[in-house]
Motif scaffolding. Structure first.
Motif, PDB file in Angstrom:
ATOM      1  N   SER A 131       0.602  -1.531  -0.172  1.00 35.02           N
ATOM      2  CA  SER A 131       0.465  -0.064   0.206  1.00 35.02           C
ATOM      3  C   SER A 131       0.887   1.543   0.127  1.00 35.02           C
ATOM      4  CB  SER A 131      -1.293   0.185   1.213  1.00 35.02           C
ATOM      5  OG  SER A 131      -2.097   1.138   1.155  1.00 35.02           O
ATOM      6  N   ARG A 132       1.800   1.746   0.903  1.00 34.04           N
ATOM      7  CA  ARG A 132       2.704   2.393   0.922  1.00 34.04           C
ATOM      8  C   ARG A 132       3.426   3.129  -0.419  1.00 34.04           C
ATOM      9  NH1 ARG A 132       4.178   0.398   6.019  1.00 34.04           N
ATOM     10  NH2 ARG A 132       6.243  -0.628   5.445  1.00 34.04           N
ATOM     11  N   VAL A 133       3.793   1.608  -0.831  1.00 30.54           N
ATOM     12  CA  VAL A 133       4.672   2.177  -2.105  1.00 30.54           C
ATOM     13  C   VAL A 133       3.469   2.185  -4.073  1.00 30.54           C
ATOM     14  CG1 VAL A 133       5.947   0.890  -4.477  1.00 30.54           C
ATOM     15  CG2 VAL A 133       6.530  -0.017  -2.058  1.00 30.54           C
ATOM     16  N   LEU A 134       2.222   1.715  -3.662  1.00 28.96           N
ATOM     17  CA  LEU A 134       1.570   1.880  -4.587  1.00 28.96           C
ATOM     18  C   LEU A 134       0.552   3.546  -4.107  1.00 28.96           C
ATOM     19  CD1 LEU A 134      -0.237  -1.108  -5.022  1.00 28.96           C
ATOM     20  CD2 LEU A 134       2.212   0.040  -6.798  1.00 28.96           C
ATOM     21  N   HIS A 135       0.665   4.066  -3.016  1.00 26.90           N
ATOM     22  CA  HIS A 135       0.223   5.311  -3.112  1.00 26.90           C
ATOM     23  C   HIS A 135       0.659   6.635  -2.835  1.00 26.90           C
ATOM     24  CE1 HIS A 135      -3.668   2.356  -1.438  1.00 26.90           C
ATOM     25  NE2 HIS A 135      -3.381   2.370  -2.999  1.00 26.90           N
ATOM     26  N   ALA A 136       2.223   6.348  -2.477  1.00 24.43           N
ATOM     27  CA  ALA A 136       2.940   6.770  -2.087  1.00 24.43           C
ATOM     28  C   ALA A 136       3.650   8.374  -2.728  1.00 24.43           C
ATOM     29  CB  ALA A 136       4.006   6.541  -1.079  1.00 24.43           C
ATOM     30  N   LYS A 137       3.422   9.036  -3.241  1.00 24.38           N
ATOM     31  CA  LYS A 137       4.402   9.544  -4.242  1.00 24.38           C
ATOM     32  C   LYS A 137       5.654   9.600  -4.528  1.00 24.38           C
ATOM     33  CE  LYS A 137       2.487  14.119  -2.703  1.00 24.38           C
ATOM     34  NZ  LYS A 137       2.991  15.727  -2.489  1.00 24.38           N
ATOM     35  N   PRO A 138       6.316   9.354  -5.462  1.00 17.61           N
ATOM     36  CA  PRO A 138       7.281   8.611  -6.081  1.00 17.61           C
ATOM     37  C   PRO A 138       9.014   8.755  -5.087  1.00 17.61           C
ATOM     38  CG  PRO A 138       6.598   9.271  -7.568  1.00 17.61           C
ATOM     39  CD  PRO A 138       5.801  10.164  -7.399  1.00 17.61           C
ATOM     40  N   ASP A 139       8.743  10.384  -4.994  1.00 21.41           N
ATOM     41  CA  ASP A 139      10.032  10.713  -3.769  1.00 21.41           C
ATOM     42  C   ASP A 139       9.716   9.755  -2.700  1.00 21.41           C
ATOM     43  OD1 ASP A 139       8.246  11.701  -3.292  1.00 21.41           O
ATOM     44  OD2 ASP A 139       8.769  13.977  -3.270  1.00 21.41           O
ATOM     45  N   GLU A 140       8.702   9.163  -2.151  1.00 25.91           N
ATOM     46  CA  GLU A 140       7.961   8.692  -0.756  1.00 25.91           C
ATOM     47  C   GLU A 140       8.761   7.156  -1.111  1.00 25.91           C
ATOM     48  OE1 GLU A 140       4.620   9.911   0.329  1.00 25.91           O
ATOM     49  OE2 GLU A 140       5.242  12.518   0.804  1.00 25.91           O
ATOM     50  N   GLN A 141       8.319   6.392  -2.025  1.00 22.34           N
ATOM     51  CA  GLN A 141       8.114   4.918  -2.261  1.00 22.34           C
ATOM     52  C   GLN A 141      10.038   4.775  -1.613  1.00 22.34           C
ATOM     53  OE1 GLN A 141       7.349   4.846  -6.664  1.00 22.34           O
ATOM     54  NE2 GLN A 141       5.658   5.340  -6.275  1.00 22.34           N
ATOM     55  N   LEU A 142      10.709   4.861  -2.239  1.00 20.01           N
ATOM     56  CA  LEU A 142      12.000   4.324  -1.592  1.00 20.01           C
ATOM     57  C   LEU A 142      12.048   4.293   0.173  1.00 20.01           C
ATOM     58  CD1 LEU A 142      14.392   5.275  -3.690  1.00 20.01           C
ATOM     59  CD2 LEU A 142      13.541   2.891  -3.948  1.00 20.01           C
ATOM     60  N   ARG A 143      11.593   4.593   1.047  1.00 16.46           N
ATOM     61  CA  ARG A 143      11.373   5.104   2.452  1.00 16.46           C
ATOM     62  C   ARG A 143      10.376   3.822   2.932  1.00 16.46           C
ATOM     63  NH1 ARG A 143       9.439  11.190   3.006  1.00 16.46           N
ATOM     64  NH2 ARG A 143      11.078  12.359   1.833  1.00 16.46           N
ATOM     65  N   ALA A 144       9.265   3.444   1.977  1.00 18.03           N
ATOM     66  CA  ALA A 144       9.034   1.890   1.952  1.00 18.03           C
ATOM     67  C   ALA A 144       9.189   0.830   1.922  1.00 18.03           C
ATOM     68  CB  ALA A 144       7.129   2.204   1.581  1.00 18.03           C
ATOM     69  N   ALA A 145      10.209   0.995   0.677  1.00 22.19           N
ATOM     70  CA  ALA A 145      10.520  -0.777   0.530  1.00 22.19           C
ATOM     71  C   ALA A 145      11.873  -0.767  -0.328  1.00 22.19           C
ATOM     72  CB  ALA A 145      10.039  -1.359  -0.108  1.00 22.19           C
ATOM     73  N   SER A 146      12.636  -1.300  -0.262  1.00 21.02           N
ATOM     74  CA  SER A 146      13.960  -1.130  -1.343  1.00 21.02           C
ATOM     75  C   SER A 146      14.022  -0.984  -2.504  1.00 21.02           C
ATOM     76  CB  SER A 146      14.436  -2.385  -1.297  1.00 21.02           C
ATOM     77  OG  SER A 146      14.229  -3.299  -1.916  1.00 21.02           O
ATOM     78  N   GLU A 147      14.516  -0.246  -3.468  1.00 21.89           N
ATOM     79  CA  GLU A 147      14.384  -0.079  -4.778  1.00 21.89           C
ATOM     80  C   GLU A 147      13.863  -1.160  -6.119  1.00 21.89           C
ATOM     81  OE1 GLU A 147      16.608   1.817  -8.489  1.00 21.89           O
ATOM     82  OE2 GLU A 147      17.816   2.014  -6.991  1.00 21.89           O
ATOM     83  N   ALA A 148      14.707  -2.461  -5.898  1.00 20.79           N
ATOM     84  CA  ALA A 148      14.216  -3.825  -6.397  1.00 20.79           C
ATOM     85  C   ALA A 148      12.906  -4.198  -5.477  1.00 20.79           C
ATOM     86  CB  ALA A 148      15.495  -4.591  -5.797  1.00 20.79           C
ATOM     87  N   THR A 149      12.440  -4.322  -4.089  1.00 19.75           N
ATOM     88  CA  THR A 149      11.335  -3.754  -4.359  1.00 19.75           C
ATOM     89  C   THR A 149       9.971  -3.507  -4.532  1.00 19.75           C
ATOM     90  OG1 THR A 149      11.228  -5.613  -1.744  1.00 19.75           O
ATOM     91  CG2 THR A 149       9.387  -4.539  -2.111  1.00 19.75           C
ATOM     92  N   VAL A 150      10.162  -2.128  -4.539  1.00 19.27           N
ATOM     93  CA  VAL A 150       9.447  -1.129  -4.849  1.00 19.27           C
ATOM     94  C   VAL A 150       9.528  -1.344  -6.820  1.00 19.27           C
ATOM     95  CG1 VAL A 150       9.327   1.395  -5.938  1.00 19.27           C
ATOM     96  CG2 VAL A 150      10.051   0.857  -3.825  1.00 19.27           C
ATOM     97  N   ALA A 151       9.947  -2.220  -7.129  1.00 20.06           N
ATOM     98  CA  ALA A 151      10.175  -2.243  -9.086  1.00 20.06           C
ATOM     99  C   ALA A 151       9.526  -3.607  -8.895  1.00 20.06           C
ATOM    100  CB  ALA A 151      11.071  -2.642  -9.315  1.00 20.06           C
ATOM    101  N   ARG A 152       9.265  -4.899  -8.704  1.00 20.62           N
ATOM    102  CA  ARG A 152       8.947  -5.608  -8.492  1.00 20.62           C
ATOM    103  C   ARG A 152       7.282  -5.679  -7.849  1.00 20.62           C
ATOM    104  NH1 ARG A 152       9.943  -9.533  -4.136  1.00 20.62           N
ATOM    105  NH2 ARG A 152       8.281 -11.004  -4.463  1.00 20.62           N
ATOM    106  N   ILE A 153       6.947  -4.135  -6.787  1.00 25.93           N
ATOM    107  CA  ILE A 153       5.329  -4.231  -7.115  1.00 25.93           C
ATOM    108  C   ILE A 153       5.227  -2.955  -7.640  1.00 25.93           C
ATOM    109  CG2 ILE A 153       4.176  -3.137  -5.306  1.00 25.93           C
ATOM    110  CD1 ILE A 153       6.227  -3.395  -3.222  1.00 25.93           C
ATOM    111  N   ARG A 154       4.848  -2.570  -8.520  1.00 28.66           N
ATOM    112  CA  ARG A 154       3.891  -1.887  -9.102  1.00 28.66           C
ATOM    113  C   ARG A 154       4.382  -2.590 -10.712  1.00 28.66           C
ATOM    114  NH1 ARG A 154       3.785   2.965  -7.894  1.00 28.66           N
ATOM    115  NH2 ARG A 154       3.272   3.605 -10.048  1.00 28.66           N
ATOM    116  N   THR A 155       5.924  -3.895 -10.952  1.00 26.30           N
ATOM    117  CA  THR A 155       5.998  -3.807 -11.922  1.00 26.30           C
ATOM    118  C   THR A 155       4.717  -5.540 -12.396  1.00 26.30           C
ATOM    119  OG1 THR A 155       7.945  -4.334 -12.348  1.00 26.30           O
ATOM    120  CG2 THR A 155       6.494  -5.921 -13.727  1.00 26.30           C
TER     121      THR A 155
END
Length: 370
Positions: free
Chosen positions: A48-72
């Motif tokens: 939820s934090r990754v998908l609903h956060a602004k792009p510059d806040e997403q890395l605070r919720a998870a690692s870059e690789a995890t953010v990429a996996r979630i969004r993909t």
């Protein structure tokens, strides 16, 4: 210690293969945050934090690789946020209500297109309702819009006295006016006074001194400001316009025709008419035709707004172009800033003179003064 699930410790390549397999076996069931979390081996809160956060806040919720996996995976499964659930979390509806006199009016329809276009870019939805410029209907429609818990409102039907707008402001609802101004409330309009000046300067340059105005409704700032700019410019040129040559009318062809019939039926008819609305000008064109007058030979005619029809008439209409679409866009953009608690100021967008066939130099006849 409990061992993590096998999916959570696979390499990136294996995970990609697994995610693709999931997509291939996906049926038509709704894709939720829990769906994504379970299939990625993550918590719902992280997804939820990754998908609903602004792009510059997403890395605070998870690692870059995890953010990429979630969004993909969210993109591949066609995940869409639930607007109702989002509003419960944020106390926002992401909904904007728009009030106009008549959406059948091409000017208001074009303004609304600008509003809707900008709203989409900001992740907002809009809906529009007609008030027919009737105060009681405006009040009832406003209550209906507020009952839908909108984040803000845009009014295209304000009366210049601003009393109703004062009432809305007292309720703490963020709103912006478009097309018309009222009181000290934030608005985005054409610089209508300057538009009236441009019309007057054009007719003066073409030698017209005996002119008249079809001034629109007396409660709308559009007609008031356009008429004022026109009248003031003629007065400054030493040619005051008599009160009987300023006729109020509805903002439509029938209203323009009725006003023009009265003006052209006077003992000393004008050589030129400025109508504060293209459709009123089209009505005036019909009245001139019925009297056997040639436009522009016997009568010069100038309108306002530069609606699409103005340039397509058999006698193309000289007019003042109003930035209708941009007016709507800017109104929505100011509203989003108000909703965020920012301070904004009123904007006046520049008009432009568009010269076409309907205005020609005046023909001096015996007894007339240049």
């Amino acid at each position: 210690m409990r061992q993590p699930q096998p999916r959570a410790i696979r390499g990136a390549a294996d995970q990609g293969t697994e995610d693709r397999r999931i997509v291939e076996t996906e049926h038509n069931s709704p894709v939720t945050l829990r769906t994504l979390a379970e299939r990625l081996g993550l918590s719902v809160s992280t997804v939820s934090r990754v998908l609903h956060a602004k792009p510059d806040e997403q890395l605070r919720a998870a690692s870059e690789a995890t953010v990429a996996r979630i969004r993909t995976l969210a993109d591949e499964l066609g995940y869409r946020p639930n607007p109702h659930a989002t509003s419960l979390r944020t106390r926002r509806s992401n909904l904007v209500g728009v009030l106009v006199p008549r959406l059948s009016d091409i000017v208001l329809a074009t303004i609304y297109e600008g509003i809707e276009e900008a709203a989409s870019e900001h992740g907002l939805s809009t809906f529009v309702t007609n008030t027919r410029d009737i105060p009681a209907v405006q009040r009832a429609r406003t209550e209906m819009v507020l009952a839908r818990r909108v984040d803000g409102m845009i009014f295209g039907d304000a009366y210049v006295d601003g009393r109703f707008m004062d009432e809305v402001a007292a309720r703490g609802v963020p709103f912006v006016l478009v097309s018309r101004r009222a009181g000290n409330h934030v608005s985005v309009t054409c610089d209508d006074y300057r538009g009236g000046q441009l019309a007057a300067e054009h007719l003066l340059e073409r030698g017209h001194r005996e002119v008249a105005v079809i001034a629109g409704e007396p409660y709308a700032s559009t007609g008031i400001d356009r008429t004022a700019g026109f009248v003031d410019t003629f007065r400054q040129a030493g040619r005051a316009i008599p009160a009987e040559r300023i006729r109020h009318s509805r903002f439509d062809a029938r209203g323009g025709r009725e006003a023009a019939e009265a003006l052209l039926g006077a003992n000393q008819p004008p050589s030129a008419i400025f109508a504060v609305n293209d459709f009123a000008a089209i009505g005036a064109l019909g009245a001139a035709r019925d009297r056997g007058l040639q436009v522009p030979g016997d009568l010069a005619l100038i309108g306002y707004n530069d609606t699409p029809l103005a340039g397509e008439l058999p006698i193309a209409l000289t007019t003042i172009r109003s930035p209708m679409h941009e007016m709507g866009r800017r109104g929505l953009e100011l509203l989003t800033r108000l909703i965020r608690g920012e301070e904004v100021t009123t904007e006046r967008l520049p008009p432009e003179l568009i010269v076409r066939t309907s205005t020609a130099p005046v023909t001096i006849t015996a007894g007339q003064q240049p």
